[in-house]
Design a protein around this motif. Structure first.
Motif, short mmCIF file in Angstrom:
data_model
loop_
_atom_site.label_atom_id
_atom_site.label_comp_id
_atom_site.label_asym_id
_atom_site.label_seq_id
_atom_site.Cartn_x
_atom_site.Cartn_y
_atom_site.Cartn_z
N ASP A 173 -21.64 0.21 -9.58
CA ASP A 173 -20.97 -0.06 -10.84
C ASP A 173 -19.84 -1.04 -10.58
O ASP A 173 -19.49 -1.30 -9.41
N GLU A 174 -19.27 -1.59 -11.64
CA GLU A 174 -18.20 -2.57 -11.49
C GLU A 174 -17.27 -2.48 -12.69
O GLU A 174 -17.65 -2.03 -13.77
N CYS A 203 -27.82 2.47 -11.83
CA CYS A 203 -26.88 1.54 -12.45
C CYS A 203 -26.93 1.68 -13.96
O CYS A 203 -27.72 2.44 -14.52
N ASP A 204 -26.06 0.93 -14.63
CA ASP A 204 -26.10 0.83 -16.09
C ASP A 204 -27.01 -0.34 -16.47
O ASP A 204 -27.79 -0.82 -15.65
N ARG A 207 -32.04 3.34 -14.46
CA ARG A 207 -31.05 3.12 -15.50
C ARG A 207 -30.38 4.44 -15.88
O ARG A 207 -31.02 5.49 -15.90
N CYS A 208 -29.12 4.36 -16.22
CA CYS A 208 -28.32 5.56 -16.48
C CYS A 208 -28.64 6.14 -17.86
O CYS A 208 -28.46 5.47 -18.89
N TRP A 209 -29.10 7.39 -17.89
CA TRP A 209 -29.42 8.06 -19.15
C TRP A 209 -28.15 8.42 -19.92
O TRP A 209 -28.18 8.50 -21.15
N ASN A 249 -25.54 7.56 -13.64
CA ASN A 249 -24.71 6.83 -12.68
C ASN A 249 -23.31 7.42 -12.61
O ASN A 249 -22.33 6.70 -12.36
N ASN A 250 -23.19 8.72 -12.83
CA ASN A 250 -21.88 9.37 -12.83
C ASN A 250 -21.16 9.21 -11.50
O ASN A 250 -19.93 9.13 -11.46
#
Length: 456
Positions: free
Chosen positions: A223-224, A272-273, A287-289, A384-385
């Motif tokens: 993440d960023e 990731c998102d 992909r992040c749910w 992606n927590n």
């Protein structure tokens, strides 16, 4: 004043609040949007504070929750240590009437933990002898593990200054005050900065080791978030596995950053998102749910057409989570992946009008190859927590420091954050680990240690 002039002034007065309302509505949409982190979401806090008892101010919380553990949880008690010594506390006579006591009839123990008084600094002069070899003429200066090649402060000072900055979030001025007040050590804010830089240079080898470990991981959360470097826009990236966390400050938010950090040959799964940099770097994504569910819920609040979409997505996610708890076989996982993918395809084929609902379906369709990796791969998480949690500390520090001053500040920032986060994951004592890396690795020269910031 003519009637035309009056009409123009009236229109100007009407237009002014309308423009202000547009600006405020845009700001409100940002704060209540699906991608707004919980720490910035003010809507829940406002609703909770307005519905509670106005007289109960002491127990009010800003996050919408209630203080303490939920009802039904067992209490948590601190483990009492074994005493290092025992002191017998006796009394000779009765304080009420003065009668002498023969002997005590029992003992009421009370355990008290104390720490020693802060110690004053100890100044040691190291007389480093130098030698010249008779055979080859080479000159050698003797070294000592407690005598650094630069600076006048020892390992403990460097370790404590770094912890004060990055664990306790003290500004350099407060770090200097702390050493002055507790130890009588003449220590300036500039000294505090140089101490953290020394720690970062000494720990850079360990930073690179952490990067190597992440490059070979099967699953990496990425993440960023934005940051400032000398007032200009940069990004702080996090790469996290179950054992390691790495931070990298870069001018770019593109796919070149994961390619640089993870390497061109990285063959693991990235969680990731929906940012476009990730599919540009790798096809093996999850992909992040949590992101898509928040976004679907947000759209459903304003558009009735999105309500069944959100309900279907949530049922899919909850159902898959429950099904995975049954520990299915690889074959069962593959069949479930295919079945749920068909359900997602049917979802995106719905006929809807243009607008936010169509945009939501487009995002679901764009991630069809990446929503269900966690079903087929047991080690992959559906959210992606982990990476978002890893960014909380840099975000808090960003609020405190505002901007990094230069590339040296970037170097110190990403190195110290990486080492402390990784040691925390591994259950290591950060103070002892800082002492170790500073004592063992201070032979790196400043010119070798500080790289340039990678540009986009």
């Amino acid at each position: 004043m003519t009637s035309n002039d009056s009409d123009e002034e009236l229109l100007e007065r009407i237009a002014a609040p309308e423009e202000e309302n547009k600006r405020l509505r845009a700001k409100l949409r940002w704060y209540e949007g699906p991608h707004t982190p919980p720490s910035k979401d003010q809507s829940n806090a406002d609703e909770s504070s307005s519905s509670g008892d106005e007289d109960d101010d002491d127990s009010a919380r800003t996050d919408g929750g209630t203080p303490g553990r939920k009802p039904g949880h067992d209490p948590a008690f601190r483990n009492a240590p074994d005493p290092d010594r025992e002191v017998e506390v006796t009394c000779g006579c009765c304080p009420a009437c003065g009668e002498d006591f023969d002997e005590s009839v029992g003992v009421s123990p009370r355990l008290v933990e104390k720490i020693p008084d802060p110690q004053p600094p100890v100044a040691t002069q190291y007389n480093r002898h130098y030698y010249e070899c008779d055979a080859c003429g080479a000159e050698t200066v003797a070294s000592h593990p407690d005598c650094p090649d630069e600076g006048q402060f020892g390992v403990n000072v460097v370790a404590q200054a770094t912890l004060s900055k990055y664990e306790h979030r003290l500004p350099h001025r407060k770090i200097a005050d702390r050493f002055n007040q507790l130890h009588g050590l003449e220590f300036s804010p500039a000294s505090a900065w140089r101490a953290t830089e020394r720690a970062a240079r000494a720990g850079r080898c360990e930073y690179e080791h952490i990067r190597t470990q992440i490059q070979h991981a099967d699953v990496v959360h990425v993440d960023e978030t934005s940051h400032k470097l000398d007032g200009e826009q940069t990004w702080i990236w996090t790469f996290r596995t179950d054992q390691y966390t790495l931070y990298a400050v870069r001018e770019s938010r593109g796919s070149d950053v994961p390619e640089e950090v993870l390497g061109e040959d990285f063959d693991g799964t990235i969680i990731c998102d929906g940012w476009t940099a990730y599919p540009a770097f790798s096809r093996d994504l999850q992909r992040c749910w949590a992101h898509i569910l928040r976004e679907a819920e947000d759209v459903a609040d304003d558009h009735d057409q999105a309500e069944p979409i959100y309900r279907t997505l949530k049922q899919m996610y909850v159902g898959l989570q429950s099904w995975l708890e049954t520990d299915p076989s690889d074959r069962q996982r593959t069949r479930m992946q295919e079945s749920v993918r068909k359900g997602l395809e049917e979802l995106v084929n719905r006929s809807v009008s243009d607008g936010p609902v169509a945009t939501l379906l487009g995002k679901i369709e764009g991630g069809l190859d990446h929503w269900l990796s966690f079903v087929g791969e047991p080690a992959v998480s559906p959210t992606n927590n982990a990476a978002e949690n890893a960014l909380r500390e840099p975000v808090i520090l960003r609020k405190l420091i505002g901007t990094l001053r230069n590339e040296r500040g970037m170097f110190v920032h990403e190195t110290a954050l990486t080492l402390l986060a990784t040691w925390s994951q591994q259950g290591q004592n950060p103070y002892e680990e800082l002492q170790r890396v500073v004592r063992n690795n201070e032979m790196i020269s400043p010119d070798q240690a500080v790289p340039e910031v990678a540009s986009g």
